[in-house]
Design a protein around this motif. Structure first.
Motif, PDB file in Angstrom:
ATOM      1  N   ALA A 196      76.013 -39.971 -29.836  1.00 16.39           N
ATOM      2  CA  ALA A 196      75.073 -40.536 -28.863  1.00 16.39           C
ATOM      3  C   ALA A 196      75.192 -39.781 -27.547  1.00 16.39           C
ATOM      4  O   ALA A 196      76.263 -39.743 -26.934  1.00 16.39           O
ATOM      5  CB  ALA A 196      75.364 -42.020 -28.645  1.00 16.39           C
ATOM      6  N   HIS A 197      74.086 -39.172 -27.128  1.00 18.59           N
ATOM      7  CA  HIS A 197      74.068 -38.396 -25.890  1.00 18.59           C
ATOM      8  C   HIS A 197      73.503 -39.282 -24.780  1.00 18.59           C
ATOM      9  O   HIS A 197      72.346 -39.145 -24.353  1.00 18.59           O
ATOM     10  CB  HIS A 197      73.205 -37.159 -26.105  1.00 18.59           C
ATOM     11  CG  HIS A 197      73.525 -36.021 -25.191  1.00 18.59           C
ATOM     12  ND1 HIS A 197      74.778 -35.804 -24.674  1.00 18.59           N
ATOM     13  CD2 HIS A 197      72.741 -35.005 -24.710  1.00 18.59           C
ATOM     14  CE1 HIS A 197      74.763 -34.714 -23.927  1.00 18.59           C
ATOM     15  NE2 HIS A 197      73.539 -34.225 -23.912  1.00 18.59           N
ATOM     16  N   HIS A 240      75.771 -37.319 -21.001  1.00 14.62           N
ATOM     17  CA  HIS A 240      74.925 -36.169 -20.689  1.00 14.62           C
ATOM     18  C   HIS A 240      74.854 -35.887 -19.199  1.00 14.62           C
ATOM     19  O   HIS A 240      74.903 -36.789 -18.368  1.00 14.62           O
ATOM     20  CB  HIS A 240      73.498 -36.440 -21.197  1.00 14.62           C
ATOM     21  CG  HIS A 240      72.458 -35.523 -20.617  1.00 14.62           C
ATOM     22  ND1 HIS A 240      72.238 -34.259 -21.096  1.00 14.62           N
ATOM     23  CD2 HIS A 240      71.593 -35.696 -19.581  1.00 14.62           C
ATOM     24  CE1 HIS A 240      71.270 -33.680 -20.388  1.00 14.62           C
ATOM     25  NE2 HIS A 240      70.861 -34.535 -19.469  1.00 14.62           N
ATOM     26  N   GLY A 241      74.715 -34.604 -18.869  1.00  9.38           N
ATOM     27  CA  GLY A 241      74.306 -34.173 -17.541  1.00  9.38           C
ATOM     28  C   GLY A 241      75.099 -34.739 -16.384  1.00  9.38           C
ATOM     29  O   GLY A 241      76.320 -34.621 -16.304  1.00  9.38           O
ATOM     30  N   ALA A 242      74.370 -35.372 -15.450  1.00  6.78           N
ATOM     31  CA  ALA A 242      75.004 -35.885 -14.244  1.00  6.78           C
ATOM     32  C   ALA A 242      76.012 -36.977 -14.556  1.00  6.78           C
ATOM     33  O   ALA A 242      77.047 -37.097 -13.882  1.00  6.78           O
ATOM     34  CB  ALA A 242      73.946 -36.408 -13.277  1.00  6.78           C
ATOM     35  N   ALA A 268      75.843 -33.108 -33.689  1.00  5.96           N
ATOM     36  CA  ALA A 268      74.586 -33.174 -32.947  1.00  5.96           C
ATOM     37  C   ALA A 268      74.648 -34.284 -31.915  1.00  5.96           C
ATOM     38  O   ALA A 268      74.792 -35.463 -32.268  1.00  5.96           O
ATOM     39  CB  ALA A 268      73.421 -33.416 -33.902  1.00  5.96           C
ATOM     40  N   ASN A 269      74.533 -33.914 -30.639  1.00  6.76           N
ATOM     41  CA  ASN A 269      74.458 -34.897 -29.557  1.00  6.76           C
ATOM     42  C   ASN A 269      72.997 -35.299 -29.415  1.00  6.76           C
ATOM     43  O   ASN A 269      72.198 -34.542 -28.865  1.00  6.76           O
ATOM     44  CB  ASN A 269      74.965 -34.295 -28.249  1.00  6.76           C
ATOM     45  CG  ASN A 269      76.233 -33.474 -28.429  1.00  6.76           C
ATOM     46  OD1 ASN A 269      77.153 -33.900 -29.120  1.00  6.76           O
ATOM     47  ND2 ASN A 269      76.287 -32.295 -27.827  1.00  6.76           N
ATOM     48  N   VAL A 270      72.650 -36.475 -29.902  1.00  6.40           N
ATOM     49  CA  VAL A 270      71.248 -36.883 -29.978  1.00  6.40           C
ATOM     50  C   VAL A 270      70.853 -37.668 -28.731  1.00  6.40           C
ATOM     51  O   VAL A 270      71.451 -38.704 -28.415  1.00  6.40           O
ATOM     52  CB  VAL A 270      70.993 -37.729 -31.243  1.00  6.40           C
ATOM     53  CG1 VAL A 270      69.520 -38.122 -31.332  1.00  6.40           C
ATOM     54  CG2 VAL A 270      71.412 -36.954 -32.495  1.00  6.40           C
ATOM     55  N   ALA A 271      69.833 -37.172 -28.029  1.00  3.40           N
ATOM     56  CA  ALA A 271      69.340 -37.853 -26.835  1.00  3.40           C
ATOM     57  C   ALA A 271      68.882 -39.263 -27.185  1.00  3.40           C
ATOM     58  O   ALA A 271      68.230 -39.486 -28.202  1.00  3.40           O
ATOM     59  CB  ALA A 271      68.184 -37.063 -26.223  1.00  3.40           C
ATOM     60  N   THR A 272      69.223 -40.208 -26.322  1.00  3.01           N
ATOM     61  CA  THR A 272      69.011 -41.618 -26.637  1.00  3.01           C
ATOM     62  C   THR A 272      67.907 -42.276 -25.810  1.00  3.01           C
ATOM     63  O   THR A 272      67.854 -43.494 -25.686  1.00  3.01           O
ATOM     64  CB  THR A 272      70.326 -42.386 -26.444  1.00  3.01           C
ATOM     65  OG1 THR A 272      70.901 -42.046 -25.164  1.00  3.01           O
ATOM     66  CG2 THR A 272      71.330 -42.027 -27.526  1.00  3.01           C
ATOM     67  N   GLY A 273      67.018 -41.469 -25.226  1.00  2.00           N
ATOM     68  CA  GLY A 273      65.832 -42.031 -24.594  1.00  2.00           C
ATOM     69  C   GLY A 273      65.859 -42.158 -23.092  1.00  2.00           C
ATOM     70  O   GLY A 273      64.813 -42.389 -22.484  1.00  2.00           O
ATOM     71  N   PHE A 274      67.022 -42.013 -22.463  1.00  2.00           N
ATOM     72  CA  PHE A 274      67.079 -42.214 -21.020  1.00  2.00           C
ATOM     73  C   PHE A 274      66.847 -40.925 -20.235  1.00  2.00           C
ATOM     74  O   PHE A 274      66.281 -40.955 -19.146  1.00  2.00           O
ATOM     75  CB  PHE A 274      68.418 -42.836 -20.623  1.00  2.00           C
ATOM     76  CG  PHE A 274      68.431 -44.340 -20.699  1.00  2.00           C
ATOM     77  CD1 PHE A 274      67.684 -45.021 -21.651  1.00  2.00           C
ATOM     78  CD2 PHE A 274      69.203 -45.085 -19.822  1.00  2.00           C
ATOM     79  CE1 PHE A 274      67.697 -46.405 -21.729  1.00  2.00           C
ATOM     80  CE2 PHE A 274      69.223 -46.476 -19.894  1.00  2.00           C
ATOM     81  CZ  PHE A 274      68.473 -47.135 -20.845  1.00  2.00           C
ATOM     82  N   ASN A 301      79.129 -28.245 -31.195  1.00  2.00           N
ATOM     83  CA  ASN A 301      78.129 -29.285 -30.962  1.00  2.00           C
ATOM     84  C   ASN A 301      76.969 -28.731 -30.142  1.00  2.00           C
ATOM     85  O   ASN A 301      77.102 -27.727 -29.440  1.00  2.00           O
ATOM     86  CB  ASN A 301      78.760 -30.512 -30.291  1.00  2.00           C
ATOM     87  CG  ASN A 301      79.036 -30.310 -28.802  1.00  2.00           C
ATOM     88  OD1 ASN A 301      78.126 -30.336 -27.969  1.00  2.00           O
ATOM     89  ND2 ASN A 301      80.315 -30.108 -28.449  1.00  2.00           N
ATOM     90  N   ALA A 302      75.829 -29.388 -30.266  1.00  2.00           N
ATOM     91  CA  ALA A 302      74.639 -29.013 -29.486  1.00  2.00           C
ATOM     92  C   ALA A 302      73.892 -30.265 -29.091  1.00  2.00           C
ATOM     93  O   ALA A 302      73.897 -31.274 -29.805  1.00  2.00           O
ATOM     94  CB  ALA A 302      73.727 -28.084 -30.284  1.00  2.00           C
TER      95      ALA A 302
END
Length: 262
Positions: free
Chosen positions: A62-63, A112-114, A32-38, A7-8
């Motif tokens: 959903a990322h 995602h992330g934090a 695909a981890n798709v960024a969701t706007g936040f 995955n990316a």
């Protein structure tokens, strides 16, 4: 034949600004981890990424993240459980609508992330995230670090937990990710990363940040799209996996099994 998912994190641009080579990575990865706007992404980028993923048979995830565009979602937040749950539900639902417009659907979620790191240790935020995703779709697959409050909360909510490992990140002896604020937290040597991924996929130990050994048995391996040389890394990893008889396919396909860690 043994299989594993690659995955990316994709769609992490904003407006005219782009992050990474999404099209090239979509030719290599299976999810695909798709960024969701936040933390990144916007409706146009989300739709384009979903369209390109669907055309290539790449699973869409959903990322979801904290509401933190300026910090790219990498700053931990003290947020009420009800607010976090609503934010997560909003993001995954928005991506689902866009994915369906492109003839696909959200097959899984990867925080995602934090947020990803916080729910690996904070029971309250882990539970809020899990409850939101279960409300979105009972039994949804989710990615995360195994043997953490996130796995416990996800499984308690009836979600299908899939253990994830990271191609280009250093690990603590406890199996957590080394903070990006620490030197050596992100790996860059393509040969080293490739060898670690083959070891992870075959149940062999890899070195932790203190020089010890840790064994990871993931159902999915992440190659970060914003890491310099991400496309080269992804191609090298996929090639080596296939050379070792390991099929690369979405973990959300019926034939794939979730991984565990020890």
């Amino acid at each position: 034949m043994h299989s594993i998912d690659l995955n990316a994190d994709l769609g992490e641009g904003l407006g005219p600004w782009l992050m990474g080579d999404d099209e090239a990575l979509l030719e290599v990865v299976s999810s695909a981890n798709v960024a969701t706007g936040f933390h990144a992404g916007d409706p146009s980028i989300m739709r384009r990424t979903c369209r390109q993923a669907a055309q290539r048979g790449v699973a869409i995830g959903a990322h979801v993240a904290y509401r933190d565009l300026h910090g790219f979602g990498r700053r931990a937040m003290d947020i009420a459980p009800e607010e976090l749950a609503a934010d997560v539900l909003y993001q995954v639902s928005a991506l689902e609508g866009i994915a369906r417009a492109e003839g696909a659907e959200v097959a899984y979620c990867k925080p995602h992330g934090a947020l990803y790191n916080t729910i690996a240790r904070d029971e309250g935020q882990a539970q809020a995230t899990a409850e939101a995703l279960a409300a979105f779709r009972p039994g949804l697959r989710v990615l995360g670090l195994p043997a953490t409050p996130w796995q416990a909360a996800a499984e308690a909510a009836g979600l299908r937990f899939v253990a994830e490992a990271f191609a280009d990140r250093a690990y603590t002896p406890e199996g957590l990710l080394v903070s990006r604020q620490q030197p050596g937290s992100v790996l860059h040597d393509v040969e080293l990363i490739t060898a670690r991924c083959v070891a992870m996929a075959t149940g062999q130990p890899v070195a932790d940040v203190e020089g010890g050994q840790i064994t990871l048995s993931p159902g999915s391996i992440c190659v970060h799209g914003d890491t310099p040389g991400a496309v080269e890394i992804a191609r090298s990893v996929r090639g080596a996996l296939e050379e070792n008889g390991i099929t690369v396919e979405p973990f959300s396909s019926p034939a794939s099994a979730a991984g565990t860690a020890s």
